[in-house]
Design an enzyme around this catalytic site. Structure first.
Site, PDB file in Angstrom:
ATOM      1  CD  GLU A   1      -2.823   1.311   2.187  1.00  0.00           C
ATOM      2  OE1 GLU A   1      -3.392   2.486   2.728  1.00  0.00           O
ATOM      3  OE2 GLU A   1      -3.107   0.244   3.236  1.00  0.00           O
TER       4      GLU A   1
ATOM      5  CG  ASP B   1      -1.021 -16.555  12.326  1.00  0.00           C
ATOM      6  OD1 ASP B   1      -1.535 -15.998  11.261  1.00  0.00           O
ATOM      7  OD2 ASP B   1      -1.399 -17.441  12.802  1.00  0.00           O
TER       8      ASP B   1
ATOM      9  CE  LYS C   1      -4.676 -17.580  13.788  1.00  0.00           C
ATOM     10  NZ  LYS C   1      -3.977 -18.910  13.360  1.00  0.00           N
TER      11      LYS C   1
ATOM     12  CG  HIS D   1      -3.968   7.396  -0.440  1.00  0.00           C
ATOM     13  ND1 HIS D   1      -3.686   6.207  -0.533  1.00  0.00           N
ATOM     14  CD2 HIS D   1      -4.033   7.924   0.555  1.00  0.00           C
ATOM     15  CE1 HIS D   1      -3.709   5.692   0.611  1.00  0.00           C
ATOM     16  NE2 HIS D   1      -3.886   6.734   1.363  1.00  0.00           N
TER      17      HIS D   1
END
Length: 572
Positions: free
Chosen positions: A251, A459, A383, A557
């Site tokens: 990104e 993770d 998660k 951006h």
């Protein structure tokens, strides 16, 4: 592609006669010892070796006790000694000990030379299973008499293996054990996949990666690896120390924005952090015939009198696991027990699971009617966004704060203290409440958490709860300065195990000074990493909120997150 490695008991010369005209020598393979498949032959000789060794040790101990001379042998002992010698010779030959191989496979003084063979000769493939790196030698063989011969795998052999995988006669997941070469297995699997699907993987790199490092711990059936660029934000001045923060992301603007936040924090004297809690959780679900029996177990495990006993049972699972508490919840006749424990420098999911299993086995004695439905009942909660993690915490609970001066807000962040405070109230607090957010009272904490997690081998899926964050902004010092803080109750990180052992991720941990386990203070490296994550989130929140307040978000951006390259020309 040619891969060289030692075959266990094999001669390379395939001529019909020797140089002196003698008949050809019989060339043995390990499987020639018995007319059985190689894995059965190996199993028989291993079992034979250990069984006769145990028998002889037992017999000799009895002789010593009865003062019987050791050299006086019975028929069974003689047979055992012969069996042991046979198994030792086989096993040594199988693992490539040169003097045994030379006795079995070729006359003394017959030295193999790669230059003696015709170019591209096809040799027998070593079907011996074993670790990928145990017998691989990719360098040219030294021309020394006591060096064992090597096998060169030709493209014809690879083609046959590819056809077997495509046809399904050789399972793809068995390639590593069959070939003994992890990279070669990945290449064959990759080609088989392309032929099966009819689609190219040309853009997915294969070379330049250590496939042995992921075998059995990180990824199964690899066909390549994905390239993610790593940028550096910093220095982040946190608790009086400077850190250069690695961020793996695709990104645009993310690293640049976080870097600007680090600059603002650095200019104002740095940020400070505090670890409030360090506790990984696992919550099994058990079922009883009645709800009252489930309540009995709840009262039992939550009784302080019983905690010490349960802690001893739990802590047997690891020298680092230390049970801190058990929180129970009942749903009808089902009981959910949320175990919390410290796990040293590991993230700790496997560690706490083993401890939980020990306790469940222990409780089964006093509660025989307890039916263990699952080691994880989602009350952990792993998660998944969950209020229990937001309220009780999971992993490391961290708060990080800084005071940003008015001048830095104006010159570096290009906005004002009042604008930031108002935006934070209406966006991060009120807006998130309107959206019904769970732990999402922030601008983009998950952006920074994910980037640091991927770079350091964490993770990535645990970004879900690790990104729980509430960002607070308040005008202080008569409204001149900005106090900003982030509170993150469930940062789940480790500096050992899993992806942290890979070379790239290990290098990023080393950059932060938290590589591996701390020998002086177990757990301190993982706690430090958690504070660095929180400090990086603080910098990212400060910069993005400033960009929104100043109306710079879209402009930045468009400048940094859009490529000016002509993609059509690149594709052609």
């Amino acid at each position: 592609m040619e891969v060289r490695r030692r075959p266990p008991m094999r001669s390379v010369r395939q001529s019909s006669t020797t140089s002196a005209g003698e008949p050809p020598v019989k060339h043995l393979k390990p499987s020639d010892a018995l007319p059985l498949p190689l894995y059965l032959t190996n199993g028989i000789f291993f079992a034979l070796f250990f069984s006769v060794a145990y028998f002889l040790l037992h017999r000799w101990r009895e002789k010593i006790r009865t003062s019987t001379p050791l050299h006086v042998l019975t028929l069974s002992e003689i047979a055992a000694i012969v069996s042991m010698l046979a198994s030792v010779i086989y096993l040594l030959g199988f693992f490539g000990v040169d003097f045994v191989q030379s006795l079995v496979t070729r006359p003394s003084g017959d030295v193999w030379d790669a230059e003696d063979e015709p170019h591209g000769a096809i040799l027998e493939e070593d079907s011996r299973p074993g670790p990928c790196a145990a017998a691989i030698d990719c360098s040219p063989p030294p021309k020394v008499a006591d060096v064992a011969p090597v096998t060169v795998f030709s493209s014809e052999e690879e083609e046959e293996m590819i056809r077997s995988v495509v046809a399904g006669s050789v399972p793809s997941y068995l390639l590593e054990s069959k070939l003994g070469d992890c990279k070669r297995a990945a290449a064959i699997r990759r080609e088989a996949l392309q032929r099966t699907t009819g689609r190219s993987l040309a853009g997915l790199p294969l070379d330049g990666f250590d496939y042995e490092s992921i075998l059995g711990q990180c990824c199964e059936m690899p066909v390549g690896y994905v390239q993610i660029p790593v940028g550096i934000a910093g220095p982040l001045l946190l608790d009086g120390r400077e850190y250069w923060v690695p961020m793996a992301t695709t990104e645009g603007c993310l690293v640049a924005s976080t870097n600007r936040g680090c600059k603002a924090i650095f200019t104002c004297g740095g940020a400070s952090s505090m670890v409030l809690r360090d506790r990984m959780t696992r919550a099994p679900v058990v079922r009883f015939p009645t709800a009252s029996r489930a309540a009995d177990l709840k009262l039992f495990v939550e009784d302080p009198i019983n905690f010490d006993t349960l802690a001893v049972v739990f802590n047997r699972s690891s020298r680092f696991a230390r049970l801190q508490g058990i929180h129970c919840a009942i749903a009808g006749k089902n009981l959910y027990m949320r175990f919390g424990c410290s796990t040293g420098d590991a993230m700790g999911m496997n560690m706490v699971s083993k401890g939980v299993q020990n306790v469940l086995d222990f409780l089964q004695t006093d509660f025989p009617d307890m039916d263990v439905i699952g080691i994880s009942g989602n009350f952990c909660s792993d998660k998944k966004p969950a209020a229990v993690n937001w309220i009780e915490g999971r992993g490391k609970s961290v708060v990080c704060e800084a005071i940003i001066g008015d001048e830095v807000v104006r010159k570096v962040l290009k906005t004002s203290v009042a604008a930031l405070v108002e935006l934070n109230m209406l966006k991060n607090l009120t807006g998130s409440a309107v959206a019904g957010a769970l732990g999402g009272f922030n601008a983009h904490a998950s952006n920074i958490v994910s980037a640091v997690y991927i770079a350091t081998g964490q993770d990535p899926a645990q970004n879900v709860e690790s990104s729980h964050c509430i960002t607070m902004m308040e005008a202080v010092n008569d409204g001149k300065d900005l106090h900003i803080s982030v509170t993150m109750p469930s940062i789940e990180v480790g500096t050992v195990g899993g992806g942290t052992q890979l070379a790239s991720q290990s290098a990023c941990l080393n950059l932060l000074g938290v590589k591996g386990a701390s020998k002086e203070s177990p757990g301190s490296n993982s706690r430090l990493l958690a504070t660095i994550v929180a400090g990086s989130v603080l910098a990212g929140e400060l910069s993005l909120m400033s960009a929104i307040a100043a109306g710079q978000l879209v402009k930045s951006h468009l400048k940094y997150n859009r490529s000016s390259r002509d993609v059509s020309k690149i594709a052609s």
